[in-house]
Write an enzyme that holds these catalytic residues in place. Structure first.
Site: not given
Length: 294
Positions: A99, A174, A242
């Site tokens: 990701t 995502k 993150k």
């Protein structure tokens, strides 16, 4: 593009090991690189070869798949002096399942295309359970040709594989996934706290609500871990932070306000400050329990 059976693998984290093992079990010849060689041992003992760098992987393998931690790791693996795109020849397909940043995915795809190489951004959802069982959801950005070539690689890893659009589209999808999860996790943890405070048996409560409109992957898979005091990572808190940071940065770029996501990130920042950055995302329960003085 011919079928690819000789595959390079970069990354041996919580999910990477399971995914690499599934490719070996599916008959792929795997060559692995990771910054700490000992971390690759579970793959090497199952027959994987070792490479000294991403560049060496690309020079030895027809396709390379990466599953690393942060965009900075992706940039190093692909664009570094000893990275995949510094290789001369061999690899025809690169698949990043980390990701990461949509902009970085586009940069990698453009540079790969200039070298005649197909590149896909293909982040996943499903956590450690999905990785072990080959039931990940794989969200893909890139060309239709590269997507078709990657199908044999995706088959042992996921049960839902969708091409979302051009390079970067997998990463944007995502981000949608993480936005949905973030606020759902708050509700799940608060619901468990409410059940406990009301004197209910949370296990029995989950039997009722888990099969109704409140049901979700997190409720089915992570709520039972909370009730078992199991906060080990299927997905690290620090990696979730993150992801939320990427999503909020992209939202700001698009002039989109996401107050629910901003709240979730704030709560997870508090959780990390309490020393739980390497715990699983379900550990948000600990921060909310602490907030309530328990």
């Amino acid at each position: 593009m011919a079928e690819l059976r000789n595959v390079g693998w970069v990354g041996t984290g919580v999910m990477g090991i399971s995914m690499g093992l599934r490719l070996i079990e599916a008959g792929f010849r795997l060559t692995v690189f990771t910054r700490t060689r000992e971390r690759a041992r579970p793959l090497v003992v199952r027959g994987a070869q070792w490479a000294e760098s991403p560049r060496q992987l690309a020079e030895q393998c027809e396709a390379v798949v990466s599953m690393v931690g942060y965009p900075s790791d992706v940039e190093s693996v692909y664009l570094g002096a000893d990275g995949l795109l510094a290789a001369e020849g061999k690899a025809r397909l690169l698949v990043d399942m980390t990701t990461s940043s949509p902009a970085l995915a586009r940069t990698i795809a453009e540079r790969a295309a200039n070298q005649g190489i197909g590149a896909l951004d293909a982040p996943v959802s499903g956590g450690d359970v999905g990785a072990k069982n080959g039931k990940l959801s794989i969200m893909v950005g890139g060309t239709a040709e590269a997507f078709a070539a990657a199908q044999p690689l995706f088959a042992p890893l996921g049960e839902k594989v969708v091409l979302q659009g051009d390079a970067g589209s997998g990463q944007h999808t995502k981000m949608v996934n993480q936005i949905l999860i973030a606020t759902n996790m708050i509700g799940m943890c608060e619901g468990i706290l409410y059940a406990q405070k009301a004197g209910l048996d949370p296990h029995t409560v989950l039997e009722s609500v888990g099969g109704g409109a409140a049901g979700s992957w997190s409720v089915s898979n992570l709520a039972p871990r909370i009730l078992d005091d199991n906060f080990e990572p299927g997905f690290y808190v620090e990696h979730f932070l993150k992801d939320m940071g990427i999503a909020l940065a992209e939202a700001e770029r698009m002039q989109l306000a996401l107050p629910g996501l901003a709240l979730a990130k704030q709560l997870y920042e508090a959780l990390r400050a309490q020393g739980h950055g390497r715990k699983g995302t379900q550990a948000l329960y600990l921060a909310l329990r602490r907030l309530n003085g328990a």
